[in-house]
Write an enzyme that holds these catalytic residues in place. Structure first.
Site, PDB file in Angstrom:
ATOM      1  N   GLY A   1       0.783  -1.244   0.000  1.00  0.00           N
ATOM      2  CA  GLY A   1       0.000   0.000   0.000  1.00  0.00           C
ATOM      3  C   GLY A   1       0.808   1.285   0.000  1.00  0.00           C
TER       4      GLY A   1
ATOM      5  CG  HIS B   1     -12.247   1.197  -7.286  1.00  0.00           C
ATOM      6  ND1 HIS B   1     -12.342   2.238  -6.399  1.00  0.00           N
ATOM      7  CD2 HIS B   1     -12.160   1.764  -8.506  1.00  0.00           C
ATOM      8  CE1 HIS B   1     -12.327   3.389  -7.068  1.00  0.00           C
ATOM      9  NE2 HIS B   1     -12.205   3.119  -8.337  1.00  0.00           N
TER      10      HIS B   1
ATOM     11  CB  VAL C   1       2.407  25.598   2.067  1.00  0.00           C
ATOM     12  CG1 VAL C   1       2.975  25.624   3.460  1.00  0.00           C
ATOM     13  CG2 VAL C   1       0.905  25.756   2.109  1.00  0.00           C
TER      14      VAL C   1
ATOM     15  CG  HIS D   1     -39.292  10.627 -15.225  1.00  0.00           C
ATOM     16  ND1 HIS D   1     -38.423  11.704 -15.267  1.00  0.00           N
ATOM     17  CD2 HIS D   1     -40.495  11.114 -14.836  1.00  0.00           C
ATOM     18  CE1 HIS D   1     -39.096  12.795 -14.925  1.00  0.00           C
ATOM     19  NE2 HIS D   1     -40.355  12.463 -14.654  1.00  0.00           N
TER      20      HIS D   1
HETATM   21  P1  NAD Z   1      -3.341  13.966  -4.860  1.00  0.00           P
HETATM   22  O1  NAD Z   1      -2.140  13.581  -5.631  1.00  0.00           O
HETATM   23  O2  NAD Z   1      -4.691  13.608  -5.381  1.00  0.00           O
HETATM   24  O3  NAD Z   1      -3.349  15.537  -4.601  1.00  0.00           O
HETATM   25  C1  NAD Z   1      -2.281  16.215  -4.006  1.00  0.00           C
HETATM   26  C2  NAD Z   1      -2.360  17.678  -4.400  1.00  0.00           C
HETATM   27  O4  NAD Z   1      -1.418  18.415  -3.627  1.00  0.00           O
HETATM   28  C3  NAD Z   1      -2.027  17.916  -5.858  1.00  0.00           C
HETATM   29  O5  NAD Z   1      -3.078  18.639  -6.461  1.00  0.00           O
HETATM   30  C4  NAD Z   1      -0.731  18.730  -5.789  1.00  0.00           C
HETATM   31  O6  NAD Z   1      -0.611  19.667  -6.827  1.00  0.00           O
HETATM   32  C5  NAD Z   1      -0.843  19.418  -4.435  1.00  0.00           C
HETATM   33  N1  NAD Z   1       0.447  19.836  -3.865  1.00  0.00           N
HETATM   34  C6  NAD Z   1       1.592  19.115  -3.824  1.00  0.00           C
HETATM   35  N2  NAD Z   1       2.576  19.837  -3.222  1.00  0.00           N
HETATM   36  C7  NAD Z   1       2.038  21.036  -2.874  1.00  0.00           C
HETATM   37  C8  NAD Z   1       2.528  22.212  -2.217  1.00  0.00           C
HETATM   38  N3  NAD Z   1       3.776  22.296  -1.786  1.00  0.00           N
HETATM   39  N4  NAD Z   1       1.684  23.262  -2.010  1.00  0.00           N
HETATM   40  C9  NAD Z   1       0.399  23.173  -2.460  1.00  0.00           C
HETATM   41  N5  NAD Z   1      -0.111  22.089  -3.070  1.00  0.00           N
HETATM   42  C10 NAD Z   1       0.691  21.022  -3.283  1.00  0.00           C
HETATM   43  O7  NAD Z   1      -3.116  13.332  -3.391  1.00  0.00           O
HETATM   44  P2  NAD Z   1      -4.072  13.221  -2.121  1.00  0.00           P
HETATM   45  O8  NAD Z   1      -5.267  14.083  -2.268  1.00  0.00           O
HETATM   46  O9  NAD Z   1      -3.164  13.393  -0.958  1.00  0.00           O
HETATM   47  O10 NAD Z   1      -4.541  11.716  -2.204  1.00  0.00           O
HETATM   48  C11 NAD Z   1      -3.585  10.658  -2.187  1.00  0.00           C
HETATM   49  C12 NAD Z   1      -4.048   9.510  -3.047  1.00  0.00           C
HETATM   50  O11 NAD Z   1      -5.154   8.858  -2.455  1.00  0.00           O
HETATM   51  C13 NAD Z   1      -4.468   9.971  -4.427  1.00  0.00           C
HETATM   52  O12 NAD Z   1      -3.929   9.118  -5.395  1.00  0.00           O
HETATM   53  C14 NAD Z   1      -5.959   9.861  -4.385  1.00  0.00           C
HETATM   54  O13 NAD Z   1      -6.519   9.578  -5.646  1.00  0.00           O
HETATM   55  C15 NAD Z   1      -6.188   8.727  -3.399  1.00  0.00           C
HETATM   56  N6  NAD Z   1      -7.492   8.930  -2.744  1.00  0.00           N
HETATM   57  C16 NAD Z   1      -8.613   8.634  -3.446  1.00  0.00           C
HETATM   58  C17 NAD Z   1      -9.852   8.880  -2.887  1.00  0.00           C
HETATM   59  C18 NAD Z   1     -11.079   8.567  -3.690  1.00  0.00           C
HETATM   60  O14 NAD Z   1     -10.986   7.869  -4.667  1.00  0.00           O
HETATM   61  N7  NAD Z   1     -12.241   9.103  -3.307  1.00  0.00           N
HETATM   62  C19 NAD Z   1      -9.968   9.460  -1.640  1.00  0.00           C
HETATM   63  C20 NAD Z   1      -8.808   9.770  -0.950  1.00  0.00           C
HETATM   64  C21 NAD Z   1      -7.569   9.505  -1.530  1.00  0.00           C
END
Ligand code: NAD
Length: 468
Positions: A143, A317, A235, A446
């Site tokens: 993971g 999934h 940030v 519908h």
């Molecule tokens: P992500 O990769 O989806 O998003 C991280 C975001 O942080 C990006 O948009 C990036 O540009 C931004 N970022 C990176 N460094 C930065 C900085 N210094 N300052 C500002 N922004 C910055 O990652 P996540 O949201 O942490 O999720 C992790 C993983 O878990 C992803 O692959 C996601 O798809 C998966 N996840 C999926 C679901 C779902 O399917 N519903 C839910 C939770 C997590």
């Protein structure tokens, strides 16, 4: 030290690992799963399931606020996060017990402890506290874990998603670092529970992998919900004190400071592949991800990798599918090939965003602008959407279909309350390479929200019913 032999040994009992174990056992193999924590992994205990429960608590808070609009007298007197956490934990515990008994019923041996990859007389094996579990095949399914950025150390008021879930009160002011899926989902939940929320995202948009129409709709909805968006901002530092956190943000060259009670760091999750003995066992990695062939074979014979340690979308999934695929491949079943673009994606925010296949820009890049056609149908005219979104802005949603001219549907994008439940139809259309003419005659009940997708297929076939 003892040795035990199995047909399959799985390292990691999360979505990918337990799916491989269950299918292999079903196919008559002897199976052991090594798990250092709890079967079900991040998704069940610290990820998908508890976050969706938190989002449901938030949705109920919104429903109570809007109850008057559907004729119910109710006031939101307070939010008891401790009770919400207790409800969620009970739910997760029930699912965990169900999974554990399923695994037991399939005759799978569960080994408690931290495993590392090793070998025994040329066969792959997993070592746990000196004991060896030797497999004809071994599946690595360890993971992903939280990441942070240089200068921002997790701890105290600086939280990863697991620590954010464990909070027993709603923060008054929260800054979320990262506008990807995790950032957007927590922003939605905390805002509905009454927090002041600001998302700081380095790119110019939220959920940057989604179709531009979906990104725009979500950003508009978030602004209307009063969620602060600092897009195109980085940030640069976080200072923590007893009373709060000050976040320094570079807003395109301009330095601004934001004060908050907590910061959620959601800048992506990294594969868990260090310290597992992978390199020693001949399993190559690239930037932490395990290198695999299209059948998920690693560079070491009879060692396979599934789920988030394989580069691509990190989705539970996808892990399940990988696990089933590997177990079936080992059993000589020749399962259908994997295609990362066919895994449906759902962001469980308010509004939800769901998609499958290619975005419009990806379609244009792959096939050329003159071969791509799109149709977008707003949820504004959809009766069921208006009913379930009562009191909120149902116009926030739409169904968008991307297709090839005189060819199949290659992408479906949905935004709106509960649209995650509709994406399966999109997946069927894209995966079966259905054309508008195949889809247009299909009837959508519908009133349902699915009618918006039906209308988009009708429009694509040149015969819209409710739209121009
Ligand atoms: P992500 O990769 O989806 O998003 C991280 C975001 O942080 C990006 O948009 C990036 O540009 C931004 N970022 C990176 N460094 C930065 C900085 N210094 N300052 C500002 N922004 C910055 O990652 P996540 O949201 O942490 O999720 C992790 C993983 O878990 C992803 O692959 C996601 O798809 C998966 N996840 C999926 C679901 C779902 O399917 N519903 C839910 C939770 C997590």
């Amino acid at each position: 030290m003892t040795d035990q032999s199995f047909d399959l040994v799985v390292l990691g009992g999360g979505s990918g690992g337990y799916a491989a174990a269950l299918r292999a056992a079903e196919l008559g193999r002897t199976v052991a799963v090594v798990e250092q924590d709890l079967l079900g992994g991040t998704c069940l205990h610290r990820g998908c399931v508890p976050t969706k429960a938190l989002l449901h608590t938030a949705e109920v808070a919104d429903a109570v606020r809007r109850a008057g609009s559907v004729g119910i007298s109710a006031t939101l007197d307070g939010i008891d996060m401790a009770a919400a956490v207790a409800w969620r934990e009970k739910l997760v515990d029930g699912k965990h017990r169900g999974l554990a008994s399923l695994v037991r019923a399939r005759g799978i041996t569960v080994v408690d402890g931290r495993g590392t990859l090793t070998s025994a007389d040329g066969a792959p094996a997993v070592e746990v506290a000196g004991d060896r579990f030797i497999g004809t095949d071994v599946v690595v399914a360890t993971g992903a874990g939280s990441r942070t950025i240089p200068g921002v150390e997790l701890g105290g008021r600086i939280l990863d998603s697991e620590a954010a879930l464990a909070l027993d009160e709603v923060p008054k002011r929260a800054v979320i670092l990262g506008g990807g899926v995790i950032g957007v989902e927590f922003a939605s939940a905390w805002r509905s529970l009454g927090a002041d929320v600001t998302i700081v995202e380095a790119l110019d948009s939220l959920i940057a992998n989604e179709d531009p129409s979906s990104r725009k709709a979500l950003e508009k909805a978030y602004r209307q919900r009063g969620i602060g968006l600092e897009l195109g901002s980085r940030v640069t530092g976080v200072e923590q004190s007893e009373h709060g956190v000050r976040i320094a943000v570079d807003r395109g060259g301009e330095e601004v400071g934001i004060d908050a009670d907590v910061v959620l760091v959601a800048v992506g999750r990294g594969p868990v592949t260090d310290g597992l003995g992978l390199a020693e066992a001949g399993v190559e990695t690239d930037r932490g991800f395990v290198v695999v062939d299209p059948s998920l074979r690693t560079t070491a014979p009879h060692v396979w990798a599934v789920g988030d340690i394989v580069a691509g979308p990190q989705l539970a999934h996808r892990g399940f599918r990988h696990g089933l695929f590997v177990a079936e491949t080992i059993a000589g079943k020749n399962p259908s090939p994997l295609d990362d673009s066919l895994f449906p994606r759902v962001t469980y925010s308010t509004p939800e965003v769901a998609s499958v296949g290619l975005t419009e820009p990806q379609a244009v890049e792959t096939h050329g602008a003159d071969r791509v056609v799109t149709r977008e149908v707003s949820l504004a005219g959809n009766a069921k959407s208006e009913i379930v979104s009562a009191g909120a802005d149902s116009r926030a949603g739409f169904a968008k279909v991307v297709a090839l001219v005189d060819g199949p549907v290659i992408g479906v994008h949905l935004v709106g309350d509960r649209v995650g439940e509709l994406i399966t139809e999109g997946q069927l259309a894209v995966a079966w390479e259905a054309r508008a003419d195949d889809l247009a005659p299909l009837i959508h009940a519908h009133p349902t929200q699915s009618e918006a997708l039906g209308e988009a297929f009708l429009a694509l076939a040149g015969s819209p019913l409710h739209t121009l």
